[in-house]
Structure formats: structure tokens, C-alpha cells
Design an enzyme around this catalytic site. Structure first.
Site, PDB file in Angstrom:
ATOM      1  N   CYS A 191       0.841  -1.196   0.000  1.00 25.91           N
ATOM      2  CA  CYS A 191       0.000   0.000   0.000  1.00 25.91           C
ATOM      3  C   CYS A 191       0.879   1.249   0.000  1.00 25.91           C
ATOM      4  O   CYS A 191       1.767   1.389   0.838  1.00 25.91           O
ATOM      5  CB  CYS A 191      -0.893  -0.025   1.241  1.00 25.91           C
ATOM      6  SG  CYS A 191      -1.887   1.462   1.418  1.00 25.91           S
ATOM      7  N   CYS A 218       0.359   3.164   3.526  1.00 27.44           N
ATOM      8  CA  CYS A 218       0.844   2.713   4.832  1.00 27.44           C
ATOM      9  C   CYS A 218       1.892   1.620   4.761  1.00 27.44           C
ATOM     10  O   CYS A 218       2.429   1.218   5.790  1.00 27.44           O
ATOM     11  CB  CYS A 218      -0.331   2.246   5.692  1.00 27.44           C
ATOM     12  SG  CYS A 218      -1.046   0.683   5.147  1.00 27.44           S
ATOM     13  N   CYS A 241      -7.526  -0.660   1.454  1.00 23.98           N
ATOM     14  CA  CYS A 241      -6.514  -1.213   2.351  1.00 23.98           C
ATOM     15  C   CYS A 241      -7.132  -1.385   3.744  1.00 23.98           C
ATOM     16  O   CYS A 241      -7.765  -0.461   4.257  1.00 23.98           O
ATOM     17  CB  CYS A 241      -5.322  -0.274   2.416  1.00 23.98           C
ATOM     18  SG  CYS A 241      -4.096  -0.748   3.652  1.00 23.98           S
ATOM     19  N   CYS A 287      -5.147   1.273   6.406  1.00 29.96           N
ATOM     20  CA  CYS A 287      -5.291   2.735   6.384  1.00 29.96           C
ATOM     21  C   CYS A 287      -6.559   3.191   5.662  1.00 29.96           C
ATOM     22  O   CYS A 287      -6.795   4.383   5.550  1.00 29.96           O
ATOM     23  CB  CYS A 287      -4.064   3.388   5.775  1.00 29.96           C
ATOM     24  SG  CYS A 287      -3.885   3.135   3.999  1.00 29.96           S
ATOM     25  N   CYS A 327      -8.969  -5.285  -9.606  1.00 30.38           N
ATOM     26  CA  CYS A 327      -8.521  -4.268 -10.566  1.00 30.38           C
ATOM     27  C   CYS A 327      -8.038  -3.075  -9.747  1.00 30.38           C
ATOM     28  O   CYS A 327      -8.839  -2.341  -9.171  1.00 30.38           O
ATOM     29  CB  CYS A 327      -9.715  -3.910 -11.446  1.00 30.38           C
ATOM     30  SG  CYS A 327      -9.345  -2.754 -12.755  1.00 30.38           S
TER      31      CYS A 327
END
Ligand SMILES: [Zn+2]
Length: 133
Positions: A51, A54, A99, A102, A122
Site C-alpha cells: 500500500c 501505509c 486497504c 489505512c 482491478c
């Protein structure tokens, strides 16, 4: 937003400092990058996609496939790394992927992927960083 408890919490001001304008637009304002615009689309090495907000590992390179859509596509996320919610924006009903750490917007998941999961995550490339194995 999702009911999952985000453990990586930043104020809007902090997100603006932490992310590029494009990342901020996509990850915090549910935007979508232009298809084919991100170099991660062509990332073929072994490793993990993390991510950009984070640093949590989201997808392993093993699950990546070429969907032809212009966005990095995966059959499955790393266990527990993402949450999904129903997105009714733009006159469509889609499943939004965020995510779990976060709550940044990553992309959407569709049920037209290849075996074994038949799912297609996607994902916006700019919402991720790549860490080679
Ligand atoms: Zn995150």
C-alpha cells in the site's frame, strides 16, 4: 466507509503531505487512474505490492495476471490486507477494495477473473509500491 478498524490513521492534511496529488485523488477521493498509465502494470518480478499509503503488503506477484484492462490485476489479495464495500457511485454497483490498515481506496474487484479464484482485483497502480523479493 468500512466497519473494519483502521490502525493507520492520518488526518486529511497529513494525507496531502504524504501522498502525491494523483495518489491523494485516487486513494483518498476514490479516483481512478488512466488505464495503462502506471509502470506497475508491467511489473513482472517476484515480490509484493504494498500500500502506497501505509506500506502494508497487499498483493503477491504470484497472483498478478494480465487482464488487458490497463490496470494491475490480481486473483486474490494477501489474507486480511484488504476490505471490500459496495460502491454505488457512477450509476453502477461495484465492489470497492480498500486497504484494511489505512482505508485508502485501491480499486474494485470483479467476478470475471481467471481460475482458481475467478476474481479480478482491478487496482490502481499508483496506490501501490512494489518490493522485489
Ligand atoms: Zn494502507
Amino acid at each position: 466507509m468500512s466497519a473494519a478498524a483502521a490502525t493507520f490513521v492520518r488526518t486529511d492534511e497529513e494525507w496531502r503531505r504524504l501522498l502525491t496529488p494523483e495518489q491523494y485523488y485516487i486513494m483518498r477521493q476514490h479516483g481512478t487512474e488512466r488505464p495503462g498509465s502506471c509502470a506497475l502494470l508491467h511489473e513482472k518480478r517476484q515480490g509484493s505490492f504494498t500500500c502506497a499509503g501505509c506500506g502494508q503488503p497487499l498483493f503477491a506477484s504470484d497472483g498478478k495476471f494480465e487482464s488487458g484492462t490497463g490496470w494491475p490485476s490480481f486473483g486474490a489479495p494477501i489474507e486480511g490486507s484488504v476490505t471490500t464495500t459496495v460502491d454505488r457511485s457512477h450509476g453502477m454497483v461495484r465492489t470497492e477494495v480498500s486497504c484494511s490498515r489505512c482505508e485508502s481506496h485501491l480499486g474494485h474487484v470483479f467476478d470475471d477473473g481467471p481460475p482458481p479464484t475467478f476474481l479480478r482485483y482491478c487496482i490502481n497502480g499508483v496506490a501501490m509500491n512494489f518490493e522485489p523479493a
